[in-house]
Design an enzyme around this catalytic site. Structure first.
Site, PDB file in Angstrom:
ATOM      1  N   ASP A 276      69.357  37.718  32.546  1.00 11.06           N
ATOM      2  CA  ASP A 276      70.516  37.069  33.158  1.00 11.06           C
ATOM      3  C   ASP A 276      71.541  36.923  32.038  1.00 11.06           C
ATOM      4  O   ASP A 276      71.224  37.033  30.854  1.00 11.06           O
ATOM      5  CB  ASP A 276      70.125  35.718  33.779  1.00 11.06           C
ATOM      6  CG  ASP A 276      71.177  35.257  34.799  1.00 11.06           C
ATOM      7  OD1 ASP A 276      72.338  35.755  34.750  1.00 11.06           O
ATOM      8  OD2 ASP A 276      70.865  34.393  35.635  1.00 11.06           O
TER       9      ASP A 276
HETATM   10  C1  NOJ Z   1      74.554  34.399  36.149  1.00 13.28           C
HETATM   11  C2  NOJ Z   1      73.798  34.418  37.438  1.00 13.28           C
HETATM   12  O1  NOJ Z   1      72.660  33.587  37.316  1.00 13.28           O
HETATM   13  C3  NOJ Z   1      73.370  35.809  37.867  1.00 13.28           C
HETATM   14  O2  NOJ Z   1      72.830  35.722  39.153  1.00 13.28           O
HETATM   15  C4  NOJ Z   1      74.531  36.743  37.830  1.00 13.28           C
HETATM   16  O3  NOJ Z   1      74.167  38.022  38.284  1.00 13.28           O
HETATM   17  C5  NOJ Z   1      75.074  36.794  36.404  1.00 13.28           C
HETATM   18  N1  NOJ Z   1      75.501  35.462  36.011  1.00 13.28           N
HETATM   19  C6  NOJ Z   1      76.248  37.738  36.231  1.00 13.28           C
HETATM   20  O4  NOJ Z   1      77.367  37.210  36.826  1.00 13.28           O
END
Ligand code: NOJ
Length: 741
Positions: A276
C-alpha cells in the site's frame, strides 16, 4: 520467550522485546523464510507467462531490475520504472474499486458494498468487466481493486463500504467475479488489503509510535479474513496489495508469515505483492518477507536494495523473483500485446479527450437498482402508483457538486468524491482512495421530478425523505446515525402520513429513531449506487424493477448492540494492540451467539411479491470426502485444488405466490460442528414469474464444509452431522435438513 497460542497449539519463539510479551493469546507472527520463487505451475497460461517473463528478465541489467521493484512520480497514482531499450513502458497503477479515480470521462460505479447487496454473480462479473474496460481504455495496467479487506469487523470503520461486507463467503464470491471480469478485460486486478486492515485509526505509524497491530489467531485468519482472498487468487488475481497496519506485531508488508507463508506457499500465489502507498516500513525485511514492488516511490529500497543485494542481505534470486512475478502477471494478461498507452491526465491540464465510458451507464443503473434494499413497506406503499403529488425532503435528494479538489481533510486523506460532507448533497460513494469521479450524477430529485412530469402528476400523496450516512478512508465513524437526519425524518413523518425514507449509507446505519413511526410507511436502504443513483431509485420506487437487494451486514437496533465491535480500538501506546479475540464471531455470527435481536438481520430485504420455499434436496457428488485433502497434489494459485471440489449439491424450489414477477435471493446457511451456529455457504438469485416455480442450487465445496485444523495446518472435514438451512435471510429460515459426513 515462547507463548502458547490457541492459533497454532505450538510454542513459538518470538525473540522480540518486552512489548510483545504483553500480548496474551495473540500477536505473534512466526518467521517463514525464504520467499518461495514463483514457478508458474498453476496453469498452462501461468507457465507461458513465466517463460516469457524469464526470457525478458534475462535481458535486464541489475539497475533495470531494481527500477521495476519501485514507484516513480508519473501520471498515475503508481508508476514503476520502464525499460525503454526493450520497449517496456513500465506498469501503471490507478485507484480504485468503484471507478477510476481522478480522470474525466470515466464512470462512477456503485461501491463494492452496493454491488454485494445485489447478491448477483452476473452483476458482479459485469461490474468487473465494465470497470476493467475503462482501465484498459485509459491504458492503466493495474486496477487497485477489488477490496476484500477491511471485511467489516468494526461497525463504525471508515472503509467497510469499499468491499462487500463482513461475510467471507459473499466477499469471496464477489472478489472472484470482479477479478474475472476485470482481468477478462485485460487489466491486472490488485486484490487488497492483505490483511487485517479493519480500522482507520492508527493504521499508519505516527508521532505516538507504531501502527495498530491486528492480533489474529490462525483459525480466524483462515476461516474469516483470508478466505475471500483465496477466491480472488483462484480467479487469477495478478497482484495483491499488502496493508498498512501491523499483523500480529509485524508490519503486513514485512510479515513473512502472511506473504511468504500464507499467500505464496499455502495459496500458491504466482503474481506480485505491491505495498500500500507508503506502507513499507523497512528495506531488507520487506524484501525477504515477500514484498515485490514498493509504492509510490523507492521507499526503503531504491539504492538501499541495490546495496542489500550486493552485500547479500537480500539474495539476487529474491530480486529476480520480484521482477519475474511482476512481469509474469504482465504476460499473464497479455499486456505485451498492444496494450493502450497510459492516458491519465489531471483535469486541470489541457489534454486530449479519451472517453472510456461506453454504455456502462446501463449496467450501473441496473446494479444501482438491484442493490437497493427495501426493508419496510406497509400496506404496499411501494411501488408508487402514479401519485399525483410528491413532496421531496432532505439534503440527500440533490447533487451538490464538490469540485475535483484535494481539500486535505482528515489528516491528508483523499476527499474527491461527491457528497463528501454528510449534509452536502446526495451520497453516491464514500470518500478516500475508494471514491470515484462521476461524469454526472442523476440525483433522486432530478429523476423523480422527471418521472412526475412524465406522469403529469400533481398534489401530494407521498413524502419522500432523503438522508445519508457518510464514511471515508482515513477516519472511522463515531456514530451509526445522526440527530439532524433523524429529526428530519421525524419532522416530515409528523406532518405526512405517507412518509417514505431513502437512506444512502456507507456502512451500517441504525434507524430505530423512526423506523416504527406509523407514518413511516416504507424505507429503502439505497446503498451507494454510483452515478445513476436517481434513475436506479425511480426504477425501484415505481416498480419498473421489483426490489430484490438484501442487506450484507446486520442493522442493529442500537449502536451498542455491536458490542466490542462497534468502535475502532483506541490505544495511545507506542505499540498499540487490537486483539481480534472474538475470532470468527463478527456481524451476524456475534448477534446469533449473543442472542441479540437485530432490527434488520444479515441477508434481509423485501420484494413487491412473496415467495414460498419448498423441496429441499441434498445430492452427494462422487468427490473424495476423506478427512484431509490428498497429500500428493500440488498447490495451485488459490490453494489446494481439492478445496474447490463440490461434495454436495443442495437444491430448493422457490414459488412466486404474490402479484408480480420478481427475483428472490435464496440463502444457504451451514451449521458446521464446532463453528458458529450458522454461516452463509451459498446463495442463488432467481427470477420467478407470478404463480411459477424456479429452482435454486447451492454447490457445497470441500472448503465450505471444512474447518481449519490449527494443529494439522490443513482444512479438515469432520465426521459429523451438519445442519443445513435455506431461507430468505439469516433469520428467515424456511427449510432445513441435515447432511452426514
Ligand atoms: C491508500 C489506500 O489504502 C489504497 O487502497 C490505495 O490504493 C492507495 N492509497 C493508493 O491511492
Amino acid at each position: 520467550m515462547g507463548k502458547l497460542t490457541r492459533a497454532t497449539g505450538v510454542r513459538e519463539e518470538n525473540g522480540r522485546d518486552k512489548y510483545f510479551c504483553e500480548v496474551q493469546l495473540y500477536g505473534l507472527s512466526p518467521p517463514v523464510y525464504p520467499t518461495p520463487e514463483g514457478q508458474g505451475t498453476s496453469s498452462p497460461e501461468w507457465t507461458a507467462a513465466y517463460t516469457k517473463a524469464r526470457a525478458f528478465i534475462a535481458q535486464l541489467t541489475f539497475d533495470e531490475k531494481l527500477n521495476l521493484t519501485r514507484g516513480f512520480t508519473g501520471s498515475c497514482v503508481g508508476n514503476t520504472g520502464s525499460v525503454p531499450r526493450l520497449g517496456f513502458k513500465g506498469l501503471y497503477f490507478e485507484d480504485a474499486p468503484a471507478g477510476i479515480r481522478g480522470p474525466d470521462f470515466v464512470s462512477a460505479f456503485p461501491a463494492g458494498s452496493h454491488l454485494a447487496q445485489t447478491w448477483d454473480r452476473e452483476y458482479m462479473y459485469a461490474y468487473g468487466k465494465a470497470l476493467g474496460e475503462e482501465y484498459y481504455g485509459k491504458g492503466v495496467n493495474v486496477a487497485l481493486g477489488p477490496v476484500g479487506g477491511p471485511l467489516g469487523r468494526v461497525a463504525r470503520a471508515g472503509r467497510n463500504w469499499e468491499g462487500p461486507g463482513p461475510d467471507p463467503y459473499v466477499t469471496g464470491v464477489q472478489m472472484e467475479e470482479v477479478v474475472k471480469g476485470m482481468q477478462g478485460a485485460g487489466v491486472i486486478a490488485c486484490s487488497k488489503h492483505f490483511l487485517f486492515n479493519e480500522q482507520e485509526y492508527r493504521r499508519l505509524p505516527n508521532e505516538l509510535g507504531e501502527s495498530m497491530s491486528s492480533n489474529v489467531d490462525d483459525l480466524t485468519l483462515h476461516e474469516l479474513y483470508a478466505w475471500p482472498f483465496m477466491n480472488a487468487l483462484k480467479a487469477g488475481t495478478g497482484a495483491v496489495m499488502c496493508s498498512y497496519q501491523r499483523a500480529n506485531n509485524s508490519y503486513s508488508c514485512q510479515n513473512s508469515k502472511l506473504l511468504n507463508g500464507i499467500l505464496k506457499t499455502e495459496f500458491g500465489f504466482e503474481g506480485f505483492v505491491v505495498s500500500d502507498w507508503q506502507a513499507q516500513q523497512s528495506g531488507v525485511s520487506t524484501a525477504n518477507a515477500g514484498l515485490d514492488i514498493v509504492m509510490p516511490d523507492g521507499g526503503f529500497w531504491g539504492k538501499n536494495l541495490s546495496e542489500a543485494v550486493t552485500n547479500g542481505s537480500v539474495s539476487i534470486e529474491r530480486l529476480n523473483d520480484m521482477v519475474t512475478r511482476t512481469m509474469a502477471s504482465f504476460y499473464f494478461l497479455n499486456q505485451n500485446d498492444s496494450y493502450p498507452e497510459a492516458q491519465i491526465f489531471s483535469p486541470t491540464v489541457q489534454h486530449p479527450i479519451l472517453d472510456v465510458r461506453s454504455d456502462h451507464d446501463k449496467v450501473i443503473r441496473e446494479i444501482g437498482a438491484a442493490g437497493h434494499v427495501l426493508v419496510k413497506n406497509v400496506n404496499k406503499t411501494l411501488p408508487l402508483k402514479k401519485p399525483r403529488y410528491v413532496s421531496i425532503f432532505g439534503y440527500d435528494a440533490e447533487v451538490k457538486a464538490v469540485p475535483w479538489t484535494n481539500p486535505l481533510r482528515y489528516g491528508g486523506g483523499y476527499e474527491v468524491n461527491f457528497g463528501w460532507n454528510t449534509f452536502n448533497g446526495t451520497l453516491i460513494v464514500g470518500g478516500g482512495s475508494g471514491s470515484n469521479t462521476p461524469p454526472y450524477v442523476i440525483s433522486p430529485f432530478k429523476a423523480i421530478q422527471d418521472r412526475v412530469i412524465a406522469d403529469r402528476e400533481a398534489n401530494s400523496e407521498v413524502c419522500l425523505v432523503f438522508i445519508n450516512a457518510y464514511a471515508s478512508e482515513s477516519f472511522d465513524r463515531t456514530s451509526l446515525s445522526d440527530k439532524f437526519s433523524d429529526n428530519l425524518v421525524l419532522n416530515v413523518a409528523g406532518q405526512c402520513s405517507n412518509t417514505v425514507v431513502v437512506l444512502h449509507s456507507a456502512g451500517p446505519r441504525v434507524v430505530d429513531a423512526w423506523i416504527e413511526h406509523e407514518n413511516v410507511t416504507a424505507v429503502i436502504f439505497g446503498g451507494l449506487p454510483g452515478q445513476e443513483s436517481g434513475h436506479a431509485l425511480v426504477d425501484v420506487l415505481y416498480g419498473d424493477v421489483n426490489p430484490s437487494g438484501k442487506l450484507v451486514h446486520t442493522i442493529a437496533k442500537k449502536d451498542e448492540d455491536y458490542g466490542d465491535l462497534l468502535n475502532s480500538t483506541i490505544d495511545f501506546s507506542a505499540f498499540p494492540q487490537q486483539n481480534f479475540s472474538e475470532g470468527v464471531y463478527i456481524d451476524y455470527r456475534a448477534f446469533d451467539r449473543n442472542a441479540i435481536e437485530p432490527r434488520f438481520e444479515f441477508g434481509y430485504g423485501l420484494s413487491y411479491t412473496e415467495f414460498a420455499y419448498s423441496n429441499l434436496t441434498i445430492v452427494k457428488t462422487g468427490a473424495n470426502t476423506a478427512e484431509y485433502p490428498s497429500a500428493d497434489v500440488s498447490i495451485v494459485q488459490g490453494g489446494h485444488p481439492e478445496l474447490w471440489d463440490i461434495l454436495f449439491n443442495v437444491t430448493a424450489a422457490i414459488t412466486n405466490i404474490g402479484d408480480v414477477a420478481g427475483a428472490e435471493i435464496a440463502q444457504l446457511y451451514l451449521g458446521v460442528p464446532g463453528a458458529p451456529i450458522r454461516q452463509l455457504r451459498g446463495f442463488d438469485k432467481v427470477m420467478v414469474q407470478r404463480n411459477s416455480t424456479a429452482h435454486v442450487i447451492f454447490p457445497l465445496t470441500r472448503r465450505d464444509l471444512s474447518v481449519w485444523d490449527v494443529v494439522a495446518q490443513k482444512w479438515r472435514l469432520q465426521t459429523a452431522e451438519y445442519n443445513i438451512t435455506v431461507g430468505a435471510s439469516s433469520r428467515d429460515l424456511r427449510l432445513n435438513a441435515t447432511l452426514q459426513l
